[in-house]
Design a protein around this motif. Sequence first.
Motif, PDB file in Angstrom:
ATOM      1  N   ALA A   1      45.301  46.016  52.857  1.00 18.33           N
ATOM      2  CA  ALA A   1      45.435  45.350  51.974  1.00 18.33           C
ATOM      3  C   ALA A   1      44.157  44.350  51.381  1.00 18.33           C
ATOM      4  O   ALA A   1      43.179  44.552  52.523  1.00 18.33           O
ATOM      5  N   VAL A   2      43.951  44.541  50.100  1.00 15.55           N
ATOM      6  CA  VAL A   2      42.501  43.406  49.100  1.00 15.55           C
ATOM      7  C   VAL A   2      43.021  42.520  49.922  1.00 15.55           C
ATOM      8  O   VAL A   2      44.033  42.110  49.270  1.00 15.55           O
ATOM      9  N   TYR A   3      42.073  41.822  50.580  1.00 15.27           N
ATOM     10  CA  TYR A   3      41.988  40.426  51.179  1.00 15.27           C
ATOM     11  C   TYR A   3      41.422  39.396  50.177  1.00 15.27           C
ATOM     12  O   TYR A   3      39.850  39.583  50.053  1.00 15.27           O
ATOM     13  N   TYR A   4      41.713  38.401  49.651  1.00  9.08           N
ATOM     14  CA  TYR A   4      40.959  37.500  48.512  1.00  9.08           C
ATOM     15  C   TYR A   4      40.965  35.873  49.583  1.00  9.08           C
ATOM     16  O   TYR A   4      42.388  35.619  49.680  1.00  9.08           O
ATOM     17  N   CYS A   5      39.671  35.238  49.125  1.00 13.55           N
ATOM     18  CA  CYS A   5      40.167  33.651  49.117  1.00 13.55           C
ATOM     19  C   CYS A   5      40.122  33.069  47.646  1.00 13.55           C
ATOM     20  O   CYS A   5      39.670  33.607  46.640  1.00 13.55           O
ATOM     21  N   SER A   6      40.038  31.944  48.048  1.00 13.71           N
ATOM     22  CA  SER A   6      40.391  30.893  46.042  1.00 13.71           C
ATOM     23  C   SER A   6      40.289  29.946  46.943  1.00 13.71           C
ATOM     24  O   SER A   6      40.696  29.361  48.196  1.00 13.71           O
ATOM     25  N   ALA A   7      39.685  29.316  45.302  1.00 12.54           N
ATOM     26  CA  ALA A   7      39.952  27.875  45.615  1.00 12.54           C
ATOM     27  C   ALA A   7      40.804  27.072  44.700  1.00 12.54           C
ATOM     28  O   ALA A   7      40.267  27.384  43.698  1.00 12.54           O
ATOM     29  N   ILE A   8      41.566  26.065  44.861  1.00 11.72           N
ATOM     30  CA  ILE A   8      42.089  25.190  43.997  1.00 11.72           C
ATOM     31  C   ILE A   8      41.862  23.837  44.400  1.00 11.72           C
ATOM     32  O   ILE A   8      42.050  23.104  45.110  1.00 11.72           O
ATOM     33  N   GLY A   9      41.486  23.416  43.501  1.00 10.39           N
ATOM     34  CA  GLY A   9      41.059  21.765  42.806  1.00 10.39           C
ATOM     35  C   GLY A   9      41.179  21.333  40.997  1.00 10.39           C
ATOM     36  O   GLY A   9      41.992  21.904  40.418  1.00 10.39           O
ATOM     37  N   ALA A  10      39.805  21.416  40.862  1.00  8.98           N
ATOM     38  CA  ALA A  10      39.543  20.443  39.165  1.00  8.98           C
ATOM     39  C   ALA A  10      39.502  22.304  38.723  1.00  8.98           C
ATOM     40  O   ALA A  10      40.619  21.974  37.446  1.00  8.98           O
ATOM     41  N   SER A  11      39.663  23.461  38.954  1.00  7.68           N
ATOM     42  CA  SER A  11      39.724  24.398  38.964  1.00  7.68           C
ATOM     43  C   SER A  11      40.020  25.400  40.165  1.00  7.68           C
ATOM     44  O   SER A  11      40.870  25.296  40.502  1.00  7.68           O
ATOM     45  N   ALA A  12      40.191  26.392  38.849  1.00  7.11           N
ATOM     46  CA  ALA A  12      40.542  27.592  40.151  1.00  7.11           C
ATOM     47  C   ALA A  12      39.756  28.823  40.223  1.00  7.11           C
ATOM     48  O   ALA A  12      39.380  29.431  39.044  1.00  7.11           O
ATOM     49  N   TYR A  13      38.960  28.680  41.721  1.00  6.49           N
ATOM     50  CA  TYR A  13      38.324  30.454  41.583  1.00  6.49           C
ATOM     51  C   TYR A  13      38.740  31.651  42.909  1.00  6.49           C
ATOM     52  O   TYR A  13      39.511  30.795  43.228  1.00  6.49           O
ATOM     53  N   TRP A  14      38.462  32.365  42.610  1.00 14.06           N
ATOM     54  CA  TRP A  14      38.200  33.661  43.288  1.00 14.06           C
ATOM     55  C   TRP A  14      37.418  34.494  43.413  1.00 14.06           C
ATOM     56  O   TRP A  14      36.300  34.132  42.392  1.00 14.06           O
ATOM     57  N   GLY A  15      37.213  35.063  44.936  1.00 14.17           N
ATOM     58  CA  GLY A  15      36.642  36.108  44.832  1.00 14.17           C
ATOM     59  C   GLY A  15      37.053  37.429  44.731  1.00 14.17           C
ATOM     60  O   GLY A  15      38.374  37.492  44.006  1.00 14.17           O
ATOM     61  N   GLN A  16      35.826  38.517  45.004  1.00 15.05           N
ATOM     62  CA  GLN A  16      36.457  39.942  44.131  1.00 15.05           C
ATOM     63  C   GLN A  16      36.981  40.563  45.428  1.00 15.05           C
ATOM     64  O   GLN A  16      37.236  41.593  44.652  1.00 15.05           O
ATOM     65  N   GLY A  17      37.419  40.049  46.838  1.00 16.79           N
ATOM     66  CA  GLY A  17      37.980  40.911  48.030  1.00 16.79           C
ATOM     67  C   GLY A  17      37.682  41.486  48.767  1.00 16.79           C
ATOM     68  O   GLY A  17      36.024  41.898  47.983  1.00 16.79           O
ATOM     69  N   THR A  18      37.845  41.674  50.023  1.00 16.71           N
ATOM     70  CA  THR A  18      37.674  42.519  51.124  1.00 16.71           C
ATOM     71  C   THR A  18      38.280  43.664  51.599  1.00 16.71           C
ATOM     72  O   THR A  18      39.367  42.304  52.033  1.00 16.71           O
ATOM     73  N   GLN A  19      38.454  44.611  51.600  1.00 16.21           N
ATOM     74  CA  GLN A  19      39.242  45.624  51.926  1.00 16.21           C
ATOM     75  C   GLN A  19      39.541  45.623  53.315  1.00 16.21           C
ATOM     76  O   GLN A  19      38.655  45.834  53.803  1.00 16.21           O
ATOM     77  N   VAL A  20      41.016  45.816  53.773  1.00 14.12           N
ATOM     78  CA  VAL A  20      40.898  45.592  55.199  1.00 14.12           C
ATOM     79  C   VAL A  20      42.379  46.511  55.321  1.00 14.12           C
ATOM     80  O   VAL A  20      43.307  46.714  54.882  1.00 14.12           O
TER      81      VAL A  20
END
Length: 114
Positions: A91-110
């Motif tokens: 899959a493509v793996y994404y990290c995400s930050a959850i708090g006052a806002s929500a942020y996402w990375g662009q992903g990395t392929q595994v």
Amino acid sequence: VQLVESGGTLVQPGGSLRLSCVASGFTFSRYIMRWFRQAPGKERELVATISRTGDITNYVDSVKGRFTISRDNAGNTVYLQMNSLQTDDTAVYYCSAIGASAYWGQGTQVTVSS
């Protein structure tokens, strides 16, 4: 704000990988961090969650005992250690930050394949 994932690559079944996600532009330690993944033709799936201080973690059943999420608040980085990889982990793996806002990375392929 940036979340930059790295560490994805092609690996054989049974192998291991460590994904990293480096954060910048926000107060990392105030955010819950998550790893998601999205396989071709499937919906994005929550894989692992870690609390702000790193003392609480949760995993989807399919990766329990194989994956470990951790974080380094001093280095603004969250990790996903993946062991005993299976073809279904591709899959493509994404990290995400959850708090006052929500942020996402662009992903990395595994890709797990022999």
